[in-house]
Write a protein that holds these residues in place. Sequence first.
Motif, PDB file in Angstrom:
ATOM      1  N   VAL A  19       0.919  -1.008   0.073  1.00 17.20           N
ATOM      2  CA  VAL A  19       0.038  -0.041   0.017  1.00 17.20           C
ATOM      3  C   VAL A  19       0.804   1.138  -0.151  1.00 17.20           C
ATOM      4  CG1 VAL A  19      -1.940   1.122   1.324  1.00 17.20           C
ATOM      5  CG2 VAL A  19      -1.797  -1.443   1.116  1.00 17.20           C
ATOM      6  N   VAL A  20       0.636   2.342  -0.930  1.00 12.07           N
ATOM      7  CA  VAL A  20       1.643   3.319  -1.292  1.00 12.07           C
ATOM      8  C   VAL A  20       0.971   4.749  -0.773  1.00 12.07           C
ATOM      9  CG1 VAL A  20       1.266   3.343  -3.526  1.00 12.07           C
ATOM     10  CG2 VAL A  20       3.399   4.150  -2.669  1.00 12.07           C
ATOM     11  N   LYS A  21       1.636   5.658  -0.416  1.00 13.19           N
ATOM     12  CA  LYS A  21       1.276   6.909  -0.079  1.00 13.19           C
ATOM     13  C   LYS A  21       2.004   7.691  -0.814  1.00 13.19           C
ATOM     14  CE  LYS A  21       1.433  10.657   3.120  1.00 13.19           C
ATOM     15  NZ  LYS A  21       1.480  10.941   4.508  1.00 13.19           N
ATOM     16  N   ASN A  22       1.625   8.678  -2.126  1.00 11.56           N
ATOM     17  CA  ASN A  22       2.617   9.546  -2.919  1.00 11.56           C
ATOM     18  C   ASN A  22       2.692  10.756  -2.402  1.00 11.56           C
ATOM     19  OD1 ASN A  22       0.281  10.785  -3.680  1.00 11.56           O
ATOM     20  ND2 ASN A  22      -0.003   9.772  -5.554  1.00 11.56           N
ATOM     21  N   LYS A  23       3.493  11.633  -3.055  1.00 14.39           N
ATOM     22  CA  LYS A  23       3.701  12.886  -2.542  1.00 14.39           C
ATOM     23  C   LYS A  23       2.567  13.790  -2.622  1.00 14.39           C
ATOM     24  CE  LYS A  23       8.418  13.224  -4.261  1.00 14.39           C
ATOM     25  NZ  LYS A  23       9.345  13.960  -5.233  1.00 14.39           N
ATOM     26  N   GLU A  24       1.532  13.346  -3.208  1.00 12.40           N
ATOM     27  CA  GLU A  24       0.107  14.093  -3.203  1.00 12.40           C
ATOM     28  C   GLU A  24      -0.578  13.764  -1.940  1.00 12.40           C
ATOM     29  OE1 GLU A  24       1.023  12.816  -6.293  1.00 12.40           O
ATOM     30  OE2 GLU A  24       2.188  14.859  -6.624  1.00 12.40           O
ATOM     31  N   ASN A  25      -0.122  12.719  -1.276  1.00 11.52           N
ATOM     32  CA  ASN A  25      -0.778  11.990   0.065  1.00 11.52           C
ATOM     33  C   ASN A  25      -1.950  11.342  -0.357  1.00 11.52           C
ATOM     34  OD1 ASN A  25       1.061  13.286   1.945  1.00 11.52           O
ATOM     35  ND2 ASN A  25      -0.321  15.145   1.832  1.00 11.52           N
ATOM     36  N   GLU A  26      -1.874  10.760  -1.688  1.00  8.54           N
ATOM     37  CA  GLU A  26      -2.980  10.097  -1.936  1.00  8.54           C
ATOM     38  C   GLU A  26      -2.296   8.272  -1.831  1.00  8.54           C
ATOM     39  OE1 GLU A  26      -2.585  10.752  -6.215  1.00  8.54           O
ATOM     40  OE2 GLU A  26      -3.994  12.242  -6.168  1.00  8.54           O
ATOM     41  N   ILE A  27      -3.484   7.544  -1.144  1.00 11.52           N
ATOM     42  CA  ILE A  27      -2.986   6.281  -0.747  1.00 11.52           C
ATOM     43  C   ILE A  27      -3.714   5.331  -1.532  1.00 11.52           C
ATOM     44  CG2 ILE A  27      -3.291   4.447   1.237  1.00 11.52           C
ATOM     45  CD1 ILE A  27      -3.077   7.241   3.097  1.00 11.52           C
ATOM     46  N   SER A  28      -3.079   4.346  -1.928  1.00 11.91           N
ATOM     47  CA  SER A  28      -3.517   3.543  -3.114  1.00 11.91           C
ATOM     48  C   SER A  28      -2.832   2.122  -3.061  1.00 11.91           C
ATOM     49  CB  SER A  28      -3.347   3.895  -4.611  1.00 11.91           C
ATOM     50  OG  SER A  28      -1.899   4.038  -4.920  1.00 11.91           O
ATOM     51  N   ILE A  29      -3.408   1.113  -3.554  1.00 14.50           N
ATOM     52  CA  ILE A  29      -2.938  -0.200  -3.580  1.00 14.50           C
ATOM     53  C   ILE A  29      -2.028  -0.283  -4.785  1.00 14.50           C
ATOM     54  CG2 ILE A  29      -3.379  -2.921  -3.484  1.00 14.50           C
ATOM     55  CD1 ILE A  29      -6.077  -2.005  -2.387  1.00 14.50           C
ATOM     56  N   ASP A  30      -0.735  -0.752  -4.398  1.00  7.98           N
ATOM     57  CA  ASP A  30       0.305  -1.064  -5.612  1.00  7.98           C
ATOM     58  C   ASP A  30       0.736  -2.585  -5.569  1.00  7.98           C
ATOM     59  OD1 ASP A  30       2.610  -0.709  -7.165  1.00  7.98           O
ATOM     60  OD2 ASP A  30       3.891  -0.051  -5.705  1.00  7.98           O
ATOM     61  N   PHE A  31      -0.023  -2.871  -6.940  1.00 10.75           N
ATOM     62  CA  PHE A  31       0.129  -4.145  -7.346  1.00 10.75           C
ATOM     63  C   PHE A  31       1.388  -4.723  -7.907  1.00 10.75           C
ATOM     64  CE2 PHE A  31      -4.377  -3.375  -7.432  1.00 10.75           C
ATOM     65  CZ  PHE A  31      -4.989  -4.398  -6.261  1.00 10.75           C
ATOM     66  N   THR A  32       2.226  -3.790  -8.705  1.00  5.75           N
ATOM     67  CA  THR A  32       3.350  -3.967  -9.117  1.00  5.75           C
ATOM     68  C   THR A  32       4.547  -3.820  -8.202  1.00  5.75           C
ATOM     69  OG1 THR A  32       3.672  -1.591  -9.716  1.00  5.75           O
ATOM     70  CG2 THR A  32       2.397  -2.997 -11.221  1.00  5.75           C
ATOM     71  N   GLY A  33       4.098  -3.093  -7.066  1.00  9.72           N
ATOM     72  CA  GLY A  33       5.328  -2.743  -6.153  1.00  9.72           C
ATOM     73  C   GLY A  33       6.349  -1.732  -6.642  1.00  9.72           C
ATOM     74  N   LYS A  34       6.094  -0.968  -7.764  1.00 14.06           N
ATOM     75  CA  LYS A  34       6.767  -0.138  -8.295  1.00 14.06           C
ATOM     76  C   LYS A  34       6.449   1.436  -8.237  1.00 14.06           C
ATOM     77  CE  LYS A  34       8.942  -3.777 -11.147  1.00 14.06           C
ATOM     78  NZ  LYS A  34       9.792  -3.885 -12.232  1.00 14.06           N
ATOM     79  N   LYS A  35       5.568   1.513  -7.687  1.00 12.89           N
ATOM     80  CA  LYS A  35       4.846   2.731  -7.639  1.00 12.89           C
ATOM     81  C   LYS A  35       5.745   3.790  -6.642  1.00 12.89           C
ATOM     82  CE  LYS A  35      -0.046   2.577  -8.419  1.00 12.89           C
ATOM     83  NZ  LYS A  35      -1.357   2.724  -7.919  1.00 12.89           N
ATOM     84  N   PRO A  36       6.077   5.096  -7.105  1.00 11.07           N
ATOM     85  CA  PRO A  36       6.666   5.981  -6.038  1.00 11.07           C
ATOM     86  C   PRO A  36       6.153   6.301  -5.025  1.00 11.07           C
ATOM     87  CG  PRO A  36       5.987   7.057  -8.058  1.00 11.07           C
ATOM     88  CD  PRO A  36       5.727   5.794  -8.120  1.00 11.07           C
ATOM     89  N   GLY A  37       6.763   6.463  -3.861  1.00  2.13           N
ATOM     90  CA  GLY A  37       5.942   6.881  -2.599  1.00  2.13           C
ATOM     91  C   GLY A  37       6.390   5.936  -1.424  1.00  2.13           C
ATOM     92  N   ARG A  38       5.896   6.194  -0.466  1.00  2.18           N
ATOM     93  CA  ARG A  38       6.136   5.813   1.120  1.00  2.18           C
ATOM     94  C   ARG A  38       5.330   4.368   1.002  1.00  2.18           C
ATOM     95  NH1 ARG A  38       8.466   3.954   5.508  1.00  2.18           N
ATOM     96  NH2 ARG A  38       7.453   4.154   7.131  1.00  2.18           N
ATOM     97  N   GLY A  39       5.965   3.109   1.296  1.00  2.00           N
ATOM     98  CA  GLY A  39       5.124   1.941   0.978  1.00  2.00           C
ATOM     99  C   GLY A  39       4.794   1.212   2.509  1.00  2.00           C
ATOM    100  N   ALA A  40       3.769   0.466   2.569  1.00  2.00           N
ATOM    101  CA  ALA A  40       3.754  -0.121   3.754  1.00  2.00           C
ATOM    102  C   ALA A  40       3.269  -1.608   3.235  1.00  2.00           C
ATOM    103  CB  ALA A  40       2.492   0.488   4.723  1.00  2.00           C
ATOM    104  N   TYR A  41       3.415  -2.894   3.950  1.00  2.00           N
ATOM    105  CA  TYR A  41       3.120  -4.049   3.444  1.00  2.00           C
ATOM    106  C   TYR A  41       2.097  -4.766   4.434  1.00  2.00           C
ATOM    107  CZ  TYR A  41       6.974  -2.884   0.396  1.00  2.00           C
ATOM    108  OH  TYR A  41       7.815  -2.170  -0.395  1.00  2.00           O
ATOM    109  N   ILE A  42       1.432  -5.656   3.688  1.00  2.00           N
ATOM    110  CA  ILE A  42       0.392  -6.544   4.314  1.00  2.00           C
ATOM    111  C   ILE A  42       0.599  -8.018   3.660  1.00  2.00           C
ATOM    112  CG2 ILE A  42      -1.973  -7.109   4.976  1.00  2.00           C
ATOM    113  CD1 ILE A  42      -2.313  -4.111   4.805  1.00  2.00           C
ATOM    114  N   CYS A  43       0.298  -8.995   4.508  1.00  2.00           N
ATOM    115  CA  CYS A  43       0.580 -10.434   3.914  1.00  2.00           C
ATOM    116  C   CYS A  43      -0.783 -10.549   3.196  1.00  2.00           C
ATOM    117  CB  CYS A  43       0.220 -11.582   5.053  1.00  2.00           C
ATOM    118  SG  CYS A  43       1.855 -11.573   5.917  1.00  2.00           S
ATOM    119  N   ARG A  44      -0.849 -11.688   2.311  1.00  2.05           N
ATOM    120  CA  ARG A  44      -2.039 -12.014   1.605  1.00  2.05           C
ATOM    121  C   ARG A  44      -3.113 -12.683   2.132  1.00  2.05           C
ATOM    122  NH1 ARG A  44      -0.356 -11.054  -4.017  1.00  2.05           N
ATOM    123  NH2 ARG A  44       1.730 -10.392  -3.933  1.00  2.05           N
ATOM    124  N   SER A  45      -3.270 -12.377   3.582  1.00  8.24           N
ATOM    125  CA  SER A  45      -4.508 -13.193   4.272  1.00  8.24           C
ATOM    126  C   SER A  45      -5.445 -12.114   4.958  1.00  8.24           C
ATOM    127  CB  SER A  45      -3.689 -13.998   5.289  1.00  8.24           C
ATOM    128  OG  SER A  45      -3.256 -13.131   6.549  1.00  8.24           O
TER     129      SER A  45
END
Length: 83
Positions: A19-45
């Motif tokens: 899950v990523v937060k970009n410079k515009e403070n928009e939070i989204s799910i990053d399925f590729t793992g390559k979006k720019p921004g601060r990332g946080a991770y959760i298991c697939r459960s």
Amino acid sequence: MRMCLGCQEMKPKKELIRVVKNKENEISIDFTGKKPGRGAYICRSLSCFEKARKGKRLERAFEASINEEIYELLRKDLEDGNV
């Protein structure tokens, strides 16, 4: 290796959802793992997702409130097995 916000275990990045937060403070799910921004991770459960949600761990990781839409999208994808 990244830490899951739900179970607090270190796992390879490829096994986790980012899950990523970009410079515009928009939070989204990053399925590729390559979006720019601060990332946080959760298991697939669902159990890890529920622990992270209940403990407001995404909010703490990003120091921002998380839109309910993001939680619903994550839950739906986990239930459907799309992630």
